[in-house]
Design an enzyme around this catalytic site. Sequence first.
Site, short mmCIF file in Angstrom:
data_model
loop_
_atom_site.label_atom_id
_atom_site.label_comp_id
_atom_site.label_asym_id
_atom_site.label_seq_id
_atom_site.Cartn_x
_atom_site.Cartn_y
_atom_site.Cartn_z
N LYS A 1 0.85 -1.19 0.00
CA LYS A 1 0.00 0.00 0.00
C LYS A 1 0.89 1.25 0.00
O LYS A 1 1.92 1.27 0.71
CB LYS A 1 -0.88 -0.04 1.26
CG LYS A 1 -1.98 1.01 1.34
CD LYS A 1 -2.85 0.78 2.59
CE LYS A 1 -3.99 1.77 2.71
NZ LYS A 1 -4.85 1.50 3.89
N SER B 1 -10.15 -1.05 7.02
CA SER B 1 -9.52 -0.81 5.72
C SER B 1 -8.77 -1.99 5.13
O SER B 1 -8.32 -1.92 3.99
CB SER B 1 -8.56 0.38 5.80
OG SER B 1 -9.26 1.59 5.84
N SER C 1 -9.91 1.42 2.98
CA SER C 1 -9.06 2.24 2.16
C SER C 1 -8.01 1.47 1.36
O SER C 1 -7.47 2.02 0.40
CB SER C 1 -8.33 3.26 3.04
OG SER C 1 -7.42 2.63 3.92
#
Lengths: 100, 530
Positions: free
Chosen positions: B89, B188, B164
Amino acid sequence: MAGLSRSDVEHVAHLARLGMTTAELDRLEGQLNHILEQYMKLAELDTDAIPPTAQTIELENILRDDVATPSLPASAVLGNAPAREGDFVIVPPILGGDAG
Amino acid sequence: MNADPTRLLAREMAARLRTGETTARALAEAHLDAAERQNHALNAWLVIDRDGALRQADAADAVLAGARRDGPGALAALHPLLGIPVGLKDLISVEGGQCTAGSRILEGYRAPYDAHIVERLRDVGAVFLGKTNMDEFAMGSSNEYSAFGPVSNPWDLDTVPGGSSGGSAAAVAAHHVPLSLGTDTGGSIRQPASLCGIVGMKPTYGRVSRYGIVAFASSLDQIGPFARDARDAAALLHAVAGRDARDSTSAPVPVEDELLHLPESDDEAVAWLRGRRFGLPREYFVAGMDPDVERRIHESVAFLVDAGATVEDVSLPHTDYGLATYYIVAPAEASANLARYDGVRYGLSRRLEGGDFIADYLATRGEGFGAEVKRRVMLGTYALSAGYYDAFYVKAQKVRTLIKRDFDEVFASGIDALVAPTSASVAFRFGARMTDPVSMYLSDACTLPVNMAGLPGVSIPCGLSEGMPVGLQLIGPAWSELMLFRAARAFEGLTAAATWRNLEPAQLAEADDAAGPTPAERAAALAAAR
């Protein structure tokens, strides 16, 4: 816990150092008040005798030995600074020009 | 045997690396090709680092060649992630690379050092394929708040992958990587894992060092793995978990090596369930829940019962207060954490004529932050401001205590783990929750209480609803990741023969179309039709 007025929104935006357009402030006023209404639900609970929780795993302070270890070189640390002079970061003046 | 190496699980790749059937370079190339070919349609990647990945792959091949010369013992001693492609990420620092956290304010920033988890993965020889898309500063449940465009869900390209960590989840679901890392502050990791039909775990708060990770809400943030099955996810957690002196909240709790040895046989995995006690928290079956999602969860519960587990109705009475509590605590912490983006030391910088430093801050932050980040910083600043601190922030911290006690009491009563939906719905269409922030916030109603209590939770696929993946959430006491993975592995064993287990994401093949619409174009078309 009354709602946020337009001037409250502008005040908080200034505290948060967020520059925003009139359109953004207009939108936020409605949205923030809608979100604050959700907060009101917490008033249903009597929490006078309840201690607050700031962290969930009961770790005590962890101390390390007071020994110097290598850190990043200045060039790496300063490499992202938008304005530099040698090993210094150029910051905006905070004491108001001539008045010092 | 499938000829396409991207269809293998990480441990199957590892086995073929050891026999010499494939090389780390061949694995990296196949995955890079897939990611590059489909990123136009999916936008899961913000960076695809072909050169860096191939260099790491060649280094892994050299280690493999050395071990092969040294004999079977040396080969067996190699780490299971050696030569395996991993996605990161884009809030995880990799020295010299970008780390935008999905925000314009960090565009152009170069990370000066490796995150702890990156060091750990380098040590075992994993291959970093690139950086994945995400909601800006990890604030969002659909990846639509990324400053670099939305991500399509490979199951239906008009829907979101969740957020997310939407890019990390979509990349694993799309077979661009077998493994990726994300962060979970309110759901997330678990919610996008659920929406993309893969495994995603949020470990116990303190399990994984956050040194080198862009902070959102520091009493809630935790790093965790995505994978296509429980064993692969457990192996990735094993590689990154553990105490690191540079994150004082990382806990000195042993990381069990059994994470690398979950049962291979389905029967052995399922046998573990006999006599286990699961709790079904009634508050997680909320009004407005997709009835078909609810059916999948109840079917999953029936499988557990058939295998000899007991599933009892339990109550977590303060669940309904989780949303309000979370949306005070998380924005308050975010408003403090994001104060560092001042345009002085790094990141976007606007210096206006006239030398008014306040005006510089306003311009830098006003331009650099997107709408959702501004909303949360506003909420947090307000909740912490004079006159409201007790009414909002302290009140929320007290309710947090009640939420945590709910879980403590259930586990103290002998329940091994809770079984719940991860998300009350399957993946939704672009734009569906963009007009009302509260509707977006409700996406995480079933996951955020777990963060409030600091507990581990894993989302595992449990079937489809109208062709879209449904996730089953397992929640355990602190430090029970191994037990949760055993339960997840058992559930895989129970459903090994299910048709949905072996399906490719329904629209993955369409993502090969380099002339088709991008996710941003799909979102715009849907908005125009609304």
